[in-house]
Design an enzyme around this catalytic site. Structure first.
Site: not given
Ligand code: AMP
Length: 197
Positions: A13, A88, A127, A139, A150
């Protein structure tokens, strides 16, 4: 143009949102980025959100709805925006509908990224490695354990948004596992149709 990008973490996204920003001159509103900025700045919201984010859970609807309501009122969002990571939950989607209708604004499309959850874990590991190699901060929630949480949050709370937006006729689907350029092309076609409709 006002859009929502819908999909689990790691679906792409953020990457596609950046391309839409360049192509359409709209702003990217990523609640994840806004919350990380609040954590880094040590604001009251940041302090309340930090532990929840580190655990891979969702921050309260009240907090995120508040930050989005403030953000879409800023002058740079007038030309349009792409929401990435918001809404969300159904409560957030309803709050967004209320905010927009109060301002006489409408969404043009909700683009859902269809993905293979197992492959997402590989993506997120990559990532984190890429960020590390580039000397960027990694992160804290991009590790396999928190990522699994998540994904679980997505399945139990966010997946319900697809039927919500299907009902309103706004939902369009793209193959989030396709190469980045192909996903962009699919999105461009969807938007060309949505805007001419
Ligand atoms: P993201 O960068 O979109 O993956 O978001 C990172 C984290 O920020 C999420 O795991 C949540 O803890 C929090 N977050 C971001 N957006 C929202 C939202 N719309 N509602 C609740 N929590 C959010």
């Amino acid at each position: 143009m006002r859009l929502i990008l819908l999909g689990p973490p790691g679906a792409g996204k953020g990457t596609q949102a950046q391309r839409l920003v360049e192509r359409h001159g709209i702003v990217q509103l990523s609640t994840g980025d806004m919350l990380r900025a609040a954590v880094a700045a040590g604001t009251e919201i940041g302090k309340r959100a930090k532990a929840v984010m580190d655990a891979g859970q969702l921050v309260s609807d009240e907090i995120v709805i508040g930050i989005v309501a403030d953000r879409i009122d800023e002058p740079d969002a007038r030309k349009g925006f792409v929401l990435d990571g918001f809404p969300r939950t159904i409560a957030q989607a309803e709050a967004l509908d209320a905010m927009l209708s109060e301002k006489g604004l409408k969404l043009d499309a909700v683009i859902e990224f269809k993905v293979d959850n197992e492959k997402l874990v590989d993506r997120i590991v990559k990532r984190a490695k890429d960020a590390e190699a580039a000397g960027q901060p990694v992160r804290k929630d991009d590790n396999p354990e928190v990522f699994a949480k998540r994904l679980q949050e997505f399945a139990s709370l966010t997946a319900a948004l697809s039927p919500y937006y299907l009902k309103s006729g706004l939902l369009r689907t793209v193959d989030g596992m396709a190469p980045i350029d192909e996903v962009s092309e699919e999105i461009n076609q969807i938007l060309a149709e949505a805007v001419s409709a």
